[in-house]
Design an enzyme around this catalytic site. Structure first.
Site, short mmCIF file in Angstrom:
data_model
loop_
_atom_site.label_atom_id
_atom_site.label_comp_id
_atom_site.label_asym_id
_atom_site.label_seq_id
_atom_site.Cartn_x
_atom_site.Cartn_y
_atom_site.Cartn_z
N ASP A 11 -28.14 40.40 -19.47
CA ASP A 11 -28.80 40.82 -18.33
C ASP A 11 -29.42 42.20 -18.81
O ASP A 11 -28.58 42.84 -19.59
CB ASP A 11 -28.26 40.82 -17.02
CG ASP A 11 -28.96 41.44 -16.03
OD1 ASP A 11 -30.36 41.09 -15.81
OD2 ASP A 11 -28.48 42.46 -15.31
N ARG A 12 -30.05 42.79 -18.31
CA ARG A 12 -30.86 44.29 -18.78
C ARG A 12 -30.35 45.19 -17.54
O ARG A 12 -29.37 46.01 -17.89
CB ARG A 12 -32.43 44.27 -18.82
CG ARG A 12 -32.82 45.69 -19.92
CD ARG A 12 -34.25 45.87 -19.71
NE ARG A 12 -34.50 46.49 -18.27
CZ ARG A 12 -35.73 46.96 -17.93
NH1 ARG A 12 -36.74 46.87 -18.77
NH2 ARG A 12 -36.03 47.53 -16.74
N ASP A 13 -30.91 45.40 -16.45
CA ASP A 13 -30.70 46.46 -15.37
C ASP A 13 -29.30 46.27 -14.80
O ASP A 13 -28.93 45.19 -14.42
CB ASP A 13 -31.68 46.51 -14.35
CG ASP A 13 -32.97 46.70 -14.94
OD1 ASP A 13 -33.27 47.30 -16.06
OD2 ASP A 13 -33.93 46.18 -14.40
N ASP A 21 -31.70 50.19 -6.91
CA ASP A 21 -32.22 49.42 -5.79
C ASP A 21 -33.66 49.62 -5.47
O ASP A 21 -34.29 48.72 -4.67
CB ASP A 21 -31.57 49.72 -4.42
CG ASP A 21 -29.89 48.98 -4.40
OD1 ASP A 21 -29.68 48.01 -5.30
OD2 ASP A 21 -29.04 49.40 -3.82
N ASN A 55 -34.81 39.71 -15.19
CA ASN A 55 -35.76 39.54 -13.95
C ASN A 55 -36.21 40.92 -13.83
O ASN A 55 -35.81 41.85 -13.68
CB ASN A 55 -35.21 39.11 -12.52
CG ASN A 55 -34.67 37.69 -12.51
OD1 ASN A 55 -34.98 36.88 -13.34
ND2 ASN A 55 -33.68 37.38 -11.55
N GLN A 56 -37.73 40.96 -13.64
CA GLN A 56 -38.54 42.17 -13.31
C GLN A 56 -39.59 41.92 -12.24
O GLN A 56 -40.85 41.93 -12.81
CB GLN A 56 -39.25 42.48 -14.84
CG GLN A 56 -38.37 43.00 -15.92
CD GLN A 56 -37.55 44.16 -15.55
OE1 GLN A 56 -37.90 45.02 -14.91
NE2 GLN A 56 -36.23 44.14 -15.68
N SER A 57 -39.16 41.66 -10.99
CA SER A 57 -39.79 41.38 -10.02
C SER A 57 -40.78 42.54 -9.61
O SER A 57 -41.63 42.54 -8.83
CB SER A 57 -39.20 40.83 -8.79
OG SER A 57 -38.41 41.82 -8.52
N CYS A 101 -41.72 30.06 -9.61
CA CYS A 101 -41.39 30.01 -11.08
C CYS A 101 -40.08 29.16 -11.16
O CYS A 101 -39.27 28.98 -10.67
CB CYS A 101 -41.45 31.24 -11.88
SG CYS A 101 -40.27 32.42 -11.47
N ARG A 104 -37.24 32.68 -13.09
CA ARG A 104 -36.42 33.72 -12.16
C ARG A 104 -34.93 33.31 -12.15
O ARG A 104 -34.62 32.29 -11.65
CB ARG A 104 -36.90 33.96 -10.85
CG ARG A 104 -36.29 35.17 -10.22
CD ARG A 104 -37.14 35.58 -8.89
NE ARG A 104 -36.59 36.15 -7.85
CZ ARG A 104 -36.15 37.61 -8.17
NH1 ARG A 104 -36.86 38.26 -8.96
NH2 ARG A 104 -35.45 38.52 -7.44
N ASP A 131 -24.30 41.53 -14.42
CA ASP A 131 -23.49 41.98 -13.27
C ASP A 131 -23.83 41.38 -12.04
O ASP A 131 -23.36 42.16 -10.94
CB ASP A 131 -24.18 43.61 -13.29
CG ASP A 131 -25.70 43.79 -13.03
OD1 ASP A 131 -26.48 42.82 -13.26
OD2 ASP A 131 -26.05 44.65 -12.15
#
Length: 183
Positions: A11-13, A21, A55-57, A101, A104, A131
């Site tokens: 995962d990235r973030d 947040d 995920n980059q919502s 989608c 996600r 995380d």
């Protein structure tokens, strides 16, 4: 023991870089954790492929655009290359939670994209490091082994405690890589 692909999906973030947040909305807000870039490079130098599923919502929400995301990923790739490593693929979902989608997380679509992009028959036995529970759940249907880091939302995920039985937990990405490379 079966021969598993030497692949770690991150995962990235919250794993590679500081999470927020309020979303990571700009290149200035994209701040790698100490040791994370070197950890990715160490994996790469040890013969592991490293891919990212994120995920980059914030894109769907209008907080930033795809070019900003591309700039963040170019910086990430550049830093890892400077450290002597390589990122094999970055898969990202620009959709919001209600967009319907298949990519996600916790759905496995991003991991399927990674499998296809890397030309692998299977992700069975690969590592999915995240995380949050949704990161780990994304890898389950494809046979990925889960690992949780305490950075980002990791402590919150641990406090909830559900769905983590048997999942190894590490202080951060660097600690996971230390453990994996020592096996």
């Amino acid at each position: 023991m079966p021969a598993y692909p030497k692949l770690v999906i991150l995962d990235r973030d919250g794993v590679i870089n500081q999470d927020s947040d309020a979303y990571v909305k700009s290149l200035d807000e994209w701040i790698p954790y100490p040791g994370a870039i070197e950890a990715i490079a160490r994996l790469s130098r040890a013969g592991w492929q490293v891919a990212i599923a994120t995920n980059q919502s914030g894109i769907a929400r209008g907080y930033y655009d795809e070019q900003t995301l591309a700039d963040m990923h170019a910086r990430l790739r550049s830093l890892v290359a400077e450290a002597g490593g390589e990122i094999s693929h970055i898969a990202w979902c620009p959709h919001g939670p209600d967009d319907g989608c298949d990519c996600r997380k916790p759905l496995p679509g991003l991991l399927v994209q990674i499998r296809n992009a890397l030309g692998l028959d299977s992700l069975e036995g690969s590592w999915m490091v995240g995380d949050s529970l949704r990161d780990l759940q994304a890898g389950e249907p494809l046979g990925c082994r889960p690992a949780l880091v305490r950075t980002g939302k990791g402590e919150r995920t641990l406090a909830k405690g559900q769905g983590l039985a048997g999942v190894p937990v590490f202080d951060d990405l660097s600690a996971f890589v230390d453990w994996l490379l020592a096996r």
